[in-house]
Motif scaffolding. Structure first.
Motif, short mmCIF file in Angstrom:
data_model
loop_
_atom_site.label_atom_id
_atom_site.label_comp_id
_atom_site.label_asym_id
_atom_site.label_seq_id
_atom_site.Cartn_x
_atom_site.Cartn_y
_atom_site.Cartn_z
N GLY A 468 -5.12 9.40 -8.61
CA GLY A 468 -4.57 10.22 -7.54
C GLY A 468 -5.15 9.88 -6.18
O GLY A 468 -5.04 10.67 -5.25
N LEU A 469 -5.78 8.71 -6.06
CA LEU A 469 -6.38 8.31 -4.78
C LEU A 469 -5.47 7.41 -3.96
O LEU A 469 -5.62 7.33 -2.75
CB LEU A 469 -7.71 7.57 -5.03
N GLY A 470 -4.55 6.70 -4.60
CA GLY A 470 -3.76 5.67 -3.92
C GLY A 470 -3.03 6.18 -2.70
O GLY A 470 -3.15 5.62 -1.60
N LEU A 471 -2.26 7.25 -2.86
CA LEU A 471 -1.48 7.78 -1.73
C LEU A 471 -2.39 8.36 -0.66
O LEU A 471 -2.09 8.28 0.54
CB LEU A 471 -0.49 8.83 -2.23
N ALA A 472 -3.50 8.96 -1.08
CA ALA A 472 -4.45 9.51 -0.10
C ALA A 472 -5.03 8.38 0.74
O ALA A 472 -5.16 8.50 1.97
CB ALA A 472 -5.57 10.27 -0.82
N ILE A 473 -5.38 7.26 0.11
CA ILE A 473 -5.90 6.10 0.84
C ILE A 473 -4.83 5.54 1.76
O ILE A 473 -5.10 5.20 2.93
CB ILE A 473 -6.40 5.04 -0.14
N CYS A 474 -3.61 5.41 1.25
CA CYS A 474 -2.49 4.91 2.08
C CYS A 474 -2.35 5.74 3.36
O CYS A 474 -2.24 5.20 4.46
CB CYS A 474 -1.18 4.96 1.30
N LYS A 475 -2.34 7.04 3.19
CA LYS A 475 -2.16 7.92 4.34
C LYS A 475 -3.27 7.74 5.36
O LYS A 475 -3.02 7.69 6.56
CB LYS A 475 -2.10 9.38 3.89
N ARG A 476 -4.52 7.62 4.88
CA ARG A 476 -5.64 7.45 5.80
C ARG A 476 -5.54 6.12 6.55
O ARG A 476 -5.80 6.05 7.75
CB ARG A 476 -6.97 7.55 5.04
N LEU A 477 -5.17 5.04 5.83
CA LEU A 477 -5.02 3.74 6.50
C LEU A 477 -3.90 3.78 7.53
O LEU A 477 -4.05 3.25 8.64
CB LEU A 477 -4.72 2.67 5.45
N ILE A 478 -2.80 4.40 7.18
CA ILE A 478 -1.66 4.48 8.10
C ILE A 478 -2.02 5.31 9.32
O ILE A 478 -1.69 4.95 10.46
CB ILE A 478 -0.43 5.08 7.37
#
Length: 633
Positions: A468-478
């Protein structure tokens, strides 16, 4: 009024002879005299704001308003000393005078110096009263400042006497303990101390009182409803100018959340989750504490610039010290979080968007094929070919989004689309969409989709796995890059993730003309169905490379092979200056069948299809090696 100025006395007397004789005496000794024949006239003069420093009032005016009544109306209008001038000295008269004025009376039959002494005493008493009132007003203002700072603080603030009983507690502390104003004053609040912590609390407090030192302790309080609070208590002695301790002032900070988070961190170390929980703690605590604490510190510093009593300075110092301590704790946690998170910075280098997308396609196409899915992408011809950014992070975002789409799609397709929303200045606003025909996401799970450790629901984790970390990481990078991500989904029909990402266009002086020629480029698509292919909307037809060509001059063959190898190296580096080598290569191969192939290679370079161009060059080099005439060179 300064002492060097002539003081004005209003003489209120209805008897003309007395009025004249008293006026002469006062004027003889340097006073300026104004007279009034009645109480009404005296009130009118004062109401008209005439300058008067003292009133000598006859108590028994013959007609109209009595002197006592006139005096009462005058002092209600203006703060001015009134001395009564009377012929009576009985007890009732004295009682009446003291009920109206604090400046006394003088008997008419007294001598001149008694009259002058009474007036001078009234002036001195009035000056002293004024000074005292000014001091009191200043103290009230300072106390109001202290109270406002105390009430604005996120900390509970208290004042205790020498034996430790509270004589003041701010509303934050009352609300924290859930105790009423009457119960919190005195010793009753001590009953809220947790039974297991009372012994250490009283030992520390008694040592603080006996040794006149600072108090600092972590302990628990139990509210009337049974809730347990962890408290960090601080207190410092209040000392006077002589150094004698008068009491204590201190703060109580509710550290329950911090304590709970610390306990969670201890458990997290055992399950390798410490960094994520610290970030969660940081999110919950930092904004709630940092902003009001900075405000308190700023106001404390402003207040300390004022001329305050030592007692108030001690109060402000304690508030300031406690606030600084709390901010230091918060900053330490922030620094720890940055260290453990790597504190990375995004790169800013030129890269090809279609190349990164092609790499993502190559990485994930086998997964699509194994699941029987169609994986395809489309790049709009409006997209600039070269941009400035971090290609690895750009790839990470795409891999996460496309990988998720493939994971949660059992049949159908996953499509990637990259289009251009707008160009502002030199920045291209890209719109990236990842569209799948997967299981979809329930509406009530969309809000927490980008939270750490969050997936659609617990059954999703059990069935599909993942942290459940992938989308959270994506959002932070974006978000670091200044972009945004949103999601639209229907259960059973599929999901669309939309990313808006600003990236600078890249122009280099050596390649500017070529890049301008390439923009807008050709649209690029690729798909696993019905077969893997790269299709160009360009109308040029790229035919196969001839097997060999014997029409090349033998003297030119070695030079051509050498030039082609240099040309190939530039292409493999994606160096746009490779096109400048084509003129020499065409000259060396003039009259051969390769001229058509070189035109096709140039077309590939124009649309940045370096892979196909490199394959064609390598094919020509291979043909030159196996040519029958090569042995004669």
């Amino acid at each position: 009024m300064s002492g060097d100025e002539t003081k004005i006395i209003l003489l209120v007397e209805d008897e003309p002879t007395t009025r004249a004789s008293v006026s002469l005496i006062l004027e003889k000794f340097g006073y300026k005299v104004r007279t009034a024949n009645s109480g009404e006239e005296a009130v009118a003069l004062i109401s008209a704001n005439n300058p008067v420093d003292l009133i000598l009032m006859d108590m028994n005016l013959g007609m109209g308003m009595e002197g006592t009544e006139a005096a009462q109306q005058i002092v209600a209008i203006r703060n001015i000393p009134v001395v009564f001038h009377t012929s009576h000295t009985d007890r009732e008269v004295i009682k009446k005078v003291h009920g109206i004025t604090r400046y006394g009376y003088v008997v008419k039959s007294s001598g001149t110096y008694v009259l002058l002494g009474a007036i001078e005493m009234a002036f001195e008493l009035f000056a002293a009263n004024q000074k005292l009132e000014n001091k009191m007003e200043e103290l009230h203002e300072r106390e109001a400042l202290y109270r406002s700072l105390s009430e604005a603080s996120p900390l509970g603030i208290f004042q205790a006497n020498l034996v430790g009983n509270w004589i003041y507690a701010n509303n934050i502390l009352k609300n924290m303990l859930d105790i009423g104003s009457e119960e919190i004053i005195g010793q009753l609040w001590r009953q809220s101390i947790h039974p297991d912590d009372r012994k250490k609390f009283f030992q520390e407090w008694e040592a603080t009182i006996s040794e006149k030192r600072k108090f600092s302790l972590d302990f628990r309080l139990q509210k009337p409803n049974g809730d347990i609070l962890w408290i960090h208590g601080l207190a410092s002695p209040i000392t006077g100018s002589s150094g004698r301790v008068h009491g204590f002032v201190g703060t109580m900070e509710n550290t329950t959340e911090i304590k709970q988070t610390q306990d969670q961190l201890e458990k997290a170390r055992e399950s390798n989750r410490v960094n994520q929980i610290k970030n969660q703690f940081l999110t919950n605590v930092s904004h709630e504490i940092r902003t009001p604490m900075n405000s308190i510190l700023a106001n404390c510093r402003l207040a300390q610039k004022e001329e305050l009593s030592p007692r108030l300075n001690d109060f402000l110092k304690t508030i300031n010290d406690s606030s600084v301590l709390l901010l230091k704790l918060l900053n330490d946690i922030l620094d720890l979080s940055k260290i453990e998170s790597g504190n990375f910075e995004l790169e800013k280098i030129p890269f090809l968007i279609h190349e990164v997308l092609d790499q993502v396609y190559e990485m994930l196409s086998n997964t699509a094929i194994e699941k029987g899915l169609i994986l395809s992408y489309f790049i709009s011809p409006k997209i600039p070919r070269f941009v400035l950014g971090d290609p690895l992070r750009f790839q990470q975002i795409l891999v996460n989004l496309v990988g998720n789409a493939l994971k949660f799609t059992n049949e159908g397709s996953v499509e990637i689309s990259i289009d251009l929303d707008e160009i502002v200045g030199n920045t291209a606003q890209l719109r990236i969409e990842v569209i799948d025909t997967g299981i979809g996401i329930p509406p009530d799970h969309l809000e927490r989709l980008f939270s750490l450790f969050s997936q659609g629901d617990s059954s999703t984790t059990r069935k599909y796995g993942g942290t459940g970390l992938g989308l959270a990481i994506c959002k932070r990078l974006i978000m670091i890059k200044g972009g945004s991500i949103s999601v639209n989904s229907q259960v059973g029909k599929g999901t669309t993730f939309t990313v808006k990402l600003p990236l600078e266009q890249y122009f280099d002086e050596d390649t500017k003309d070529i890049l301008l020629e390439l923009s807008p480029g050709t649209s690029l698509t690729r798909s696993t169905q019905p077969r893997d292919r790269m299709v160009s909307e360009s109308t040029q037809d790229i035919s196969s490379v001839p097997d060999h060509d014997v029409s090349i001059n033998p003297e030119n063959r070695v030079a051509l092979e050498h030039a082609l190898r240099e040309f190939s190296e530039l292409i493999c580096k994606h160096d746009l200056s490779a096109r400048s080598k084509l003129a020499t290569i065409r000259e060396l191969s003039e009259g051969s069948e390769y001229q058509k192939t070189f035109a096709q290679i140039e077309a590939c370079l124009k649309r940045l299809d370096f892979k196909k161009a490199a394959n064609m060059v390598e094919a020509i080099v291979s043909n030159l090696r196996i040519s029958p005439d090569k042995e004669n060179i």
